[in-house]
Scaffold this motif. Structure first.
Motif, PDB file in Angstrom:
ATOM      1  N   LEU A  56       0.827  -1.200   0.000  1.00 56.35           N
ATOM      2  CA  LEU A  56       0.000   0.000   0.000  1.00 56.35           C
ATOM      3  C   LEU A  56       0.867   1.258   0.000  1.00 56.35           C
ATOM      4  N   LEU A  57       1.912   1.273   0.806  1.00 55.89           N
ATOM      5  CA  LEU A  57       2.802   2.434   0.857  1.00 55.89           C
ATOM      6  C   LEU A  57       3.519   2.634  -0.475  1.00 55.89           C
ATOM      7  N   GLN A  58       3.972   1.548  -1.078  1.00 55.16           N
ATOM      8  CA  GLN A  58       4.608   1.657  -2.387  1.00 55.16           C
ATOM      9  C   GLN A  58       3.627   2.174  -3.424  1.00 55.16           C
ATOM     10  N   ALA A  59       2.417   1.672  -3.398  1.00 53.55           N
ATOM     11  CA  ALA A  59       1.401   2.125  -4.354  1.00 53.55           C
ATOM     12  C   ALA A  59       1.190   3.628  -4.237  1.00 53.55           C
ATOM     13  N   THR A  60       1.210   4.137  -3.022  1.00 53.35           N
ATOM     14  CA  THR A  60       1.063   5.577  -2.814  1.00 53.35           C
ATOM     15  C   THR A  60       2.239   6.334  -3.415  1.00 53.35           C
ATOM     16  N   CYS A  61       3.452   5.860  -3.154  1.00 53.53           N
ATOM     17  CA  CYS A  61       4.647   6.526  -3.680  1.00 53.53           C
ATOM     18  C   CYS A  61       4.689   6.518  -5.206  1.00 53.53           C
ATOM     19  N   PHE A  62       4.214   5.433  -5.809  1.00 52.56           N
ATOM     20  CA  PHE A  62       4.297   5.283  -7.255  1.00 52.56           C
ATOM     21  C   PHE A  62       3.037   5.763  -7.964  1.00 52.56           C
ATOM     22  N   GLY A  63       2.173   6.474  -7.263  1.00 49.98           N
ATOM     23  CA  GLY A  63       1.032   7.117  -7.883  1.00 49.98           C
ATOM     24  C   GLY A  63      -0.068   6.187  -8.357  1.00 49.98           C
ATOM     25  N   LYS A  64      -0.202   5.040  -7.734  1.00 53.71           N
ATOM     26  CA  LYS A  64      -1.260   4.108  -8.117  1.00 53.71           C
ATOM     27  C   LYS A  64      -2.591   4.560  -7.504  1.00 53.71           C
ATOM     28  N   PRO A  65      -3.706   4.310  -8.191  1.00 57.03           N
ATOM     29  CA  PRO A  65      -5.014   4.777  -7.704  1.00 57.03           C
ATOM     30  C   PRO A  65      -5.582   3.876  -6.611  1.00 57.03           C
ATOM     31  N   VAL A  66      -4.910   3.854  -5.470  1.00 52.88           N
ATOM     32  CA  VAL A  66      -5.264   2.977  -4.360  1.00 52.88           C
ATOM     33  C   VAL A  66      -5.279   3.798  -3.080  1.00 52.88           C
ATOM     34  N   ILE A  67      -6.293   3.593  -2.262  1.00 53.35           N
ATOM     35  CA  ILE A  67      -6.361   4.264  -0.960  1.00 53.35           C
ATOM     36  C   ILE A  67      -6.454   3.228   0.149  1.00 53.35           C
ATOM     37  N   LEU A  68      -6.191   3.677   1.363  1.00 53.60           N
ATOM     38  CA  LEU A  68      -6.254   2.830   2.546  1.00 53.60           C
ATOM     39  C   LEU A  68      -7.664   2.839   3.130  1.00 53.60           C
ATOM     40  N   LEU A  69      -8.222   1.650   3.356  1.00 60.21           N
ATOM     41  CA  LEU A  69      -9.378   1.487   4.228  1.00 60.21           C
ATOM     42  C   LEU A  69      -8.818   0.911   5.520  1.00 60.21           C
ATOM     43  N   PRO A  70      -8.868   1.653   6.626  1.00 58.75           N
ATOM     44  CA  PRO A  70      -8.062   1.295   7.811  1.00 58.75           C
ATOM     45  C   PRO A  70      -8.618   0.119   8.618  1.00 58.75           C
ATOM     46  N   VAL A  71      -8.500  -1.063   8.029  1.00 60.56           N
ATOM     47  CA  VAL A  71      -8.861  -2.312   8.685  1.00 60.56           C
ATOM     48  C   VAL A  71      -7.663  -3.250   8.582  1.00 60.56           C
ATOM     49  N   THR A  72      -7.176  -3.757   9.696  1.00 59.65           N
ATOM     50  CA  THR A  72      -6.082  -4.729   9.682  1.00 59.65           C
ATOM     51  C   THR A  72      -6.675  -6.120   9.499  1.00 59.65           C
ATOM     52  N   THR A  73      -6.300  -6.766   8.429  1.00 61.86           N
ATOM     53  CA  THR A  73      -6.801  -8.117   8.168  1.00 61.86           C
ATOM     54  C   THR A  73      -5.821  -9.193   8.626  1.00 61.86           C
ATOM     55  N   LEU A  74      -4.568  -8.825   8.819  1.00 68.04           N
ATOM     56  CA  LEU A  74      -3.571  -9.764   9.325  1.00 68.04           C
ATOM     57  C   LEU A  74      -2.555  -9.005  10.157  1.00 68.04           C
ATOM     58  N   GLY A  75      -2.448  -9.364  11.413  1.00 67.62           N
ATOM     59  CA  GLY A  75      -1.422  -8.828  12.292  1.00 67.62           C
ATOM     60  C   GLY A  75      -0.810  -9.962  13.084  1.00 67.62           C
ATOM     61  N   ARG A  76       0.473  -9.890  13.335  1.00 70.95           N
ATOM     62  CA  ARG A  76       1.124 -10.943  14.118  1.00 70.95           C
ATOM     63  C   ARG A  76       2.473 -10.434  14.595  1.00 70.95           C
ATOM     64  N   PHE A  77       3.004 -11.074  15.618  1.00 74.79           N
ATOM     65  CA  PHE A  77       4.383 -10.833  15.987  1.00 74.79           C
ATOM     66  C   PHE A  77       5.282 -11.374  14.875  1.00 74.79           C
ATOM     67  N   GLN A  78       6.495 -10.810  14.754  1.00 71.67           N
ATOM     68  CA  GLN A  78       7.350 -11.144  13.623  1.00 71.67           C
ATOM     69  C   GLN A  78       8.723 -11.683  14.013  1.00 71.67           C
ATOM     70  N   HIS A  79       9.138 -11.502  15.247  1.00 72.81           N
ATOM     71  CA  HIS A  79      10.501 -11.891  15.613  1.00 72.81           C
ATOM     72  C   HIS A  79      10.777 -13.371  15.351  1.00 72.81           C
ATOM     73  N   GLN A  80       9.772 -14.202  15.478  1.00 69.06           N
ATOM     74  CA  GLN A  80       9.955 -15.645  15.311  1.00 69.06           C
ATOM     75  C   GLN A  80      10.098 -16.059  13.851  1.00 69.06           C
ATOM     76  N   THR A  81       9.864 -15.153  12.908  1.00 71.24           N
ATOM     77  CA  THR A  81       9.913 -15.532  11.493  1.00 71.24           C
ATOM     78  C   THR A  81      11.337 -15.561  10.934  1.00 71.24           C
ATOM     79  N   LEU A  82      12.319 -15.053  11.683  1.00 75.14           N
ATOM     80  CA  LEU A  82      13.720 -15.220  11.299  1.00 75.14           C
ATOM     81  C   LEU A  82      14.183 -16.559  11.860  1.00 75.14           C
ATOM     82  N   VAL A  83      14.438 -17.511  10.964  1.00 70.54           N
ATOM     83  CA  VAL A  83      14.703 -18.883  11.402  1.00 70.54           C
ATOM     84  C   VAL A  83      16.016 -19.400  10.810  1.00 70.54           C
TER      85      VAL A  83
END
Length: 292
Positions: A56-83
């Motif tokens: 979403l942030l990249q789309a904003t920077c690159f001028g894509k016609p996309v806006i944020l609807l502020p709903v988190t559909t996936l959230g999780r802790f991330q430290h464990q994903t470095l394996v």
């Protein structure tokens, strides 16, 4: 309207919310949702689409016609994903190879941010290997990132010892040798979230600008319905893993945007207030209508 969303409960809430209107809402059968990202951002193949926060942030920077609807559909802790499955720790990572599906993958952006911020890792001294490009036409990975030879598989290279570490969330293979490289990863993640006042978020909802203008009322009803679902699930949690509303998303979006700039993924920092303004302009609403 066409909807792409992994979570059945949120999709059902959205479908019910729009069910009594004159707008037909079709849920496209695309799973996992990130596979729809390129078509949604670049070619408007859907109207409302689950989207990685960094995409979403990249789309904003690159001028894509996309806006944020502020709903988190996936959230999780991330430290464990470095394996690793080679007995290494986070302290050994400089000079080693680390594989990840895509450089702009949001999980990787969070983890690399933690490595630099919490563990003093010089990201330029790590040998990064990626297996896919990004979702935004016009974006290229920074020059210090290596693309894996084709054909290649992140999971196979990791398990066969061609990589010292991997950053993998849902893609993590099942193997008894695999261990988190960060000791007490769950505790480290909880402490980070408590210190910062928010948890890392992976996916939010993006809306095509044309759809936002044409179907503002229906999209706002979808927002209300999904907010009720996520708030009910988060009511008893000490750390909200699925924040909803502009105010709730400000902290995590600002943080992942800062990490993405540092890692050469965004050409410039995206101000959260600009995201809010773009969303409200397209939908024709005040920030308070969407939790701001």
């Amino acid at each position: 309207m066409k909807l792409v969303l992994d979570r059945d409960d949120l999709a059902a809430a959205a479908m019910t919310a729009v069910g009594h209107s004159e707008v037909a809402l079709e849920r496209l059968d695309v799973r996992p949702a990130y596979k729809a990202s390129h078509g949604f951002v670049n070619n408007a193949s859907a109207d409302v689409c689950e989207l990685a926060a960094v995409t979403l942030l990249q789309a904003t920077c690159f001028g894509k016609p996309v806006i944020l609807l502020p709903v988190t559909t996936l959230g999780r802790f991330q430290h464990q994903t470095l394996v690793t499955c080679r007995g290494l720790s986070v302290d050994d990572i400089e000079g080693r190879t680390v594989g990840i599906r895509s450089w702009s993958q949001t999980t990787g952006v969070w983890v690399r941010g933690f490595l630099a911020e919490q563990y003093g890792v010089d990201l330029r001294k790590v040998k990064w290997v990626v297996y896919e490009g990004g979702h935004i036409d016009g974006y290229t990975d920074p020059p210090w990132v290596q693309r894996a030879s084709s054909p290649a598989s992140l999971q196979a290279d990791f398990l066969n010892g061609r990589l010292d570490y991997g950053i993998m969330g849902n893609e993590l293979p099942v193997d008894d040798r695999i261990r988190p490289a960060i000791a007490n990863a769950a505790n480290a993640a909880t402490e980070w979230a408590q210190r910062n006042g928010f948890a890392p978020i992976n996916h939010v909802l993006g809306v095509n600008v044309a759809a936002a203008r044409d179907h503002s009322a229906e999209i706002c009803l979808m927002y209300d319905a999904m907010r009720r679902v996520t708030e009910a699930q988060s009511a008893e949690l000490s750390i909200d893993m699925h924040p909803v509303g502009f105010d709730a998303l400000r902290g995590p979006i600002n943080q992942v945007a800062a990490y993405a700039v540092e890692q050469g993924i965004l050409p410039e920092y995206v101000e959260f207030d600009d995201l809010v303004a773009r969303s409200c302009a397209a939908l024709g609403v005040l920030p308070s209508r969407l939790g701001g």
